[in-house]
Design a protein around this motif. Structure first.
Motif, PDB file in Angstrom:
ATOM      1  N   VAL A  20      55.006  64.846  34.799  1.00  0.00           N
ATOM      2  CA  VAL A  20      55.986  63.841  35.221  1.00  0.00           C
ATOM      3  C   VAL A  20      55.318  62.478  35.305  1.00  0.00           C
ATOM      4  CG1 VAL A  20      57.412  63.089  37.168  1.00  0.00           C
ATOM      5  CG2 VAL A  20      57.507  65.463  36.408  1.00  0.00           C
ATOM      6  N   LYS A  21      54.107  62.426  35.861  1.00  0.00           N
ATOM      7  CA  LYS A  21      53.391  61.156  35.980  1.00  0.00           C
ATOM      8  C   LYS A  21      53.069  60.583  34.601  1.00  0.00           C
ATOM      9  CE  LYS A  21      51.294  61.838  40.493  1.00  0.00           C
ATOM     10  NZ  LYS A  21      50.031  61.986  41.223  1.00  0.00           N
ATOM     11  N   LYS A  22      52.679  61.453  33.650  1.00  0.00           N
ATOM     12  CA  LYS A  22      52.374  60.981  32.298  1.00  0.00           C
ATOM     13  C   LYS A  22      53.612  60.370  31.645  1.00  0.00           C
ATOM     14  CE  LYS A  22      48.529  63.985  31.108  1.00  0.00           C
ATOM     15  NZ  LYS A  22      48.076  65.090  30.263  1.00  0.00           N
ATOM     16  N   ARG A  23      54.760  61.058  31.809  1.00  0.00           N
ATOM     17  CA  ARG A  23      55.995  60.527  31.235  1.00  0.00           C
ATOM     18  C   ARG A  23      56.353  59.195  31.873  1.00  0.00           C
ATOM     19  NH1 ARG A  23      59.690  64.725  32.568  1.00  0.00           N
ATOM     20  NH2 ARG A  23      58.132  66.330  32.532  1.00  0.00           N
ATOM     21  N   ARG A  24      56.163  59.099  33.187  1.00  0.00           N
ATOM     22  CA  ARG A  24      56.467  57.860  33.897  1.00  0.00           C
ATOM     23  C   ARG A  24      55.541  56.744  33.405  1.00  0.00           C
ATOM     24  NH1 ARG A  24      55.863  59.040  39.649  1.00  0.00           N
ATOM     25  NH2 ARG A  24      57.673  60.333  39.280  1.00  0.00           N
ATOM     26  N   PHE A  27      56.650  55.497  30.008  1.00  0.00           N
ATOM     27  CA  PHE A  27      57.842  54.656  30.131  1.00  0.00           C
ATOM     28  C   PHE A  27      57.468  53.273  30.645  1.00  0.00           C
ATOM     29  CE2 PHE A  27      61.400  53.030  32.664  1.00  0.00           C
ATOM     30  CZ  PHE A  27      62.341  52.919  31.652  1.00  0.00           C
ATOM     31  N   ILE A  28      56.599  53.215  31.630  1.00  0.00           N
ATOM     32  CA  ILE A  28      56.188  51.927  32.194  1.00  0.00           C
ATOM     33  C   ILE A  28      55.448  51.102  31.151  1.00  0.00           C
ATOM     34  CG2 ILE A  28      54.646  50.857  33.883  1.00  0.00           C
ATOM     35  CD1 ILE A  28      55.439  53.137  35.800  1.00  0.00           C
ATOM     36  N   ARG A  29      54.571  51.744  30.376  1.00  0.00           N
ATOM     37  CA  ARG A  29      53.844  51.009  29.336  1.00  0.00           C
ATOM     38  C   ARG A  29      54.789  50.489  28.260  1.00  0.00           C
ATOM     39  NH1 ARG A  29      49.117  55.148  28.459  1.00  0.00           N
ATOM     40  NH2 ARG A  29      50.840  56.016  27.329  1.00  0.00           N
ATOM     41  N   LEU A  30      55.751  51.317  27.840  1.00  0.00           N
ATOM     42  CA  LEU A  30      56.707  50.881  26.823  1.00  0.00           C
ATOM     43  C   LEU A  30      57.573  49.734  27.344  1.00  0.00           C
ATOM     44  CD1 LEU A  30      57.862  54.255  25.259  1.00  0.00           C
ATOM     45  CD2 LEU A  30      56.460  52.493  24.199  1.00  0.00           C
TER      46      LEU A  30
END
Length: 79
Positions: A20-24, A27-30
């Motif tokens: 979940v943290k990796k996906r978050r 998303f934040i980087r994108l």
């Protein structure tokens, strides 16, 4: 026996939380990259507008011509 099961559950939950943290983070980087791109495009747009309002004599003072402005600021924002 209970410790083994609890350890397995903890490992499973921790790996799920990491996913979940990796996906978050992705998303934040994108989102950050999209924001920077939009910000840079807007700055280029404002600069081009300001340069277009200058007279030929003022452009000559700063070492630019109308052709330079058209060439440098007419590119699409994704380039």
């Amino acid at each position: 026996m209970n410790n083994i099961i609890e350890n397995q559950i903890d490992e499973c939950c921790s790996s799920a939380m990491q996913a979940v943290k990796k996906r978050r983070n992705i998303f934040i980087r994108l989102w950050g990259k999209a924001y920077r791109c939009a910000y840079q495009w807007n700055e280029r747009r404002k600069t081009a507008y300001t340069l277009e309002r200058l007279s030929s004599a003022q452009l000559k003072d700063i070492g630019l011509s109308r052709d330079d402005i058209k060439r440098d600021y007419s590119r699409p924002f994704w380039r």
